[in-house]
Design an enzyme around this catalytic site. Sequence first.
Site, PDB file in Angstrom:
ATOM      1  N   LYS A   1       3.913   9.386   8.784  1.00 16.17           N
ATOM      2  CA  LYS A   1       3.511   9.921  10.085  1.00 16.17           C
ATOM      3  C   LYS A   1       4.559   9.853  11.187  1.00 16.17           C
ATOM      4  O   LYS A   1       4.573  10.690  12.085  1.00 16.17           O
ATOM      5  CB  LYS A   1       2.239   9.196  10.513  1.00 16.17           C
ATOM      6  CG  LYS A   1       2.260   7.702  10.130  1.00 16.17           C
ATOM      7  CD  LYS A   1       0.891   7.195   9.687  1.00 16.17           C
ATOM      8  CE  LYS A   1       0.994   5.830   9.005  1.00 16.17           C
ATOM      9  NZ  LYS A   1      -0.144   5.476   8.204  1.00 16.17           N
TER      10      LYS A   1
ATOM     11  N   TYR B   1       0.864  -1.186   0.000  1.00 15.01           N
ATOM     12  CA  TYR B   1       0.000   0.000   0.000  1.00 15.01           C
ATOM     13  C   TYR B   1       0.892   1.225   0.000  1.00 15.01           C
ATOM     14  O   TYR B   1       1.815   1.333   0.820  1.00 15.01           O
ATOM     15  CB  TYR B   1      -0.887   0.007   1.250  1.00 15.01           C
ATOM     16  CG  TYR B   1      -1.828   1.191   1.323  1.00 15.01           C
ATOM     17  CD1 TYR B   1      -2.890   1.310   0.439  1.00 15.01           C
ATOM     18  CD2 TYR B   1      -1.644   2.191   2.277  1.00 15.01           C
ATOM     19  CE1 TYR B   1      -3.757   2.394   0.505  1.00 15.01           C
ATOM     20  CE2 TYR B   1      -2.508   3.274   2.350  1.00 15.01           C
ATOM     21  CZ  TYR B   1      -3.568   3.364   1.458  1.00 15.01           C
ATOM     22  OH  TYR B   1      -4.425   4.444   1.523  1.00 15.01           O
TER      23      TYR B   1
ATOM     24  N   ASP C   1       9.328   2.592   0.087  1.00 17.06           N
ATOM     25  CA  ASP C   1       8.268   3.274   0.819  1.00 17.06           C
ATOM     26  C   ASP C   1       8.473   2.930   2.295  1.00 17.06           C
ATOM     27  O   ASP C   1       8.127   1.840   2.744  1.00 17.06           O
ATOM     28  CB  ASP C   1       6.893   2.806   0.320  1.00 17.06           C
ATOM     29  CG  ASP C   1       5.753   3.538   1.026  1.00 17.06           C
ATOM     30  OD1 ASP C   1       5.994   4.092   2.127  1.00 17.06           O
ATOM     31  OD2 ASP C   1       4.632   3.544   0.499  1.00 17.06           O
TER      32      ASP C   1
HETATM   33  N1  HOZ Z   1      -4.336   2.665   5.887  1.00 15.03           N
HETATM   34  C1  HOZ Z   1      -3.999   2.928   7.223  1.00 15.03           C
HETATM   35  C2  HOZ Z   1      -3.097   1.931   7.811  1.00 15.03           C
HETATM   36  N2  HOZ Z   1      -2.161   1.310   6.975  1.00 15.03           N
HETATM   37  C3  HOZ Z   1      -5.231   3.104   8.051  1.00 15.03           C
HETATM   38  C4  HOZ Z   1      -5.216   4.388   8.735  1.00 15.03           C
HETATM   39  C5  HOZ Z   1      -6.511   4.791   9.431  1.00 15.03           C
HETATM   40  O1  HOZ Z   1      -7.562   4.213   9.139  1.00 15.03           O
HETATM   41  O2  HOZ Z   1      -6.472   5.685  10.236  1.00 15.03           O
END
Ligand code: HOZ
Length: 423
Positions: A266, A143, A238
Amino acid sequence: MTSTSQELFDRARRRIPGGVNSPVRAFGSVGMTPPFIASAEGDRITDADGREYIDFVCSWGPMILGHGHPAVRDAVDRAVRGGLSFGAATEREVQMAELICAIVPNIDMIRMVNSGTEAVMSAVRAARGFTGRDKLIKFSGCYHGHSDAMLVAAGSGLMTQGIPGSAGVPAGCTKDTLSAEYNDLAGVAALFDANPGEIAAVIVEPVGANMGVVPPADGFLEGLRDLCDKNGALLIFDEVITGFRLALGGAQEYYGVRADLCTFGKIIGGGMPVGAYGGRRDVMETVAPLGPVYQAGTLSGNPVAMAAGLAQLTVLKNTPDFYGALNRTAERFFSELDGALRDVPHTLNRVGSLGCVFFTGDPVTDYASAKKSSTSRFTAWFRHMLERGVYLAPSQFEAMFLSSAHSEEDLARTLAAAREFRP
Ligand code: HOZ
């Protein structure tokens, strides 16, 4: 009796799609409605009904020091008093760039953005601008945020909801995104052979961490490096999940493999919304205003976010053996968790302080094998743990994150809860 969380969710659903601002947190895949979180401290989060949980989501990674670390909190307090946003250059941005270039291998220059999605979108544009090529190779189950070109066989929320690709993405935006299978070097070589001189970059999560946790096989990352070198393509790591998580220098340091560009998310904001992309000087010099690759943002390098991130990275850098200690604790904890589940068919994958329990007895090495996990058994596991005050990611296809704030007592409580699991 209706809980406050339930009331909030009912209100939220009327005004926010699905009641949430990011799909996984809706708890849909585990057949529940989500607790609304009111506060957090150390390794605990507390919901709107006052229930406390041991937190293994850690805001999906960034809270590696736990919630409310005093150095981060104090830095934010000070920064807030100096102004929230200027849309102008500040000293903290220079300090942040210098710090990251000093501690992460192969980063000559770096640009701050506001999220991992933005970092990847911008790094891909820089790679395309630098090479003059359009095609990319990504891996099924990885992802890289939700920009159009990356929504191909993507992990995380798409995998959780069984969405192969997103509606609203024009075919033209994904026609240059080629998919390979994680840990399959022969497949990558075949794509290079079929598209000679056309591939700008290979982008990879050095540890797959959005299809559960899937470690790179021995030689996989090195093999990608070689294939990129042979074919004049860039290698993009990534590191939104692995950066400052596996080691201070991220996956590049942990595995000793050089990337041309890295993306961060983050964790470099200490919990504030931050992302960044950086790498080789010659590639980064293509970015505006130095070069022709355009990318911009009013809130990029925001003073409060920079203060939080600088404080967190400084603690990580200055704490002797921070990663050694965290990874040793994780090794012990996840191996005991493995033992606690010995009567339930499962596979536990762990890299550093990232772990994941898959409910399949087969090894999990890629997207297809991750999907073999029994999601109904995961749901039972998730609910069992939540009822006992342990907050896991509400999806089979996300990681468990350990922080330095996880106390021995809370890890022991978690293991005791796991030992009671009878599906
Ligand atoms: N796609 C995020 C984790 N890999 C989810 C983040 C969220 O829902 O806050």
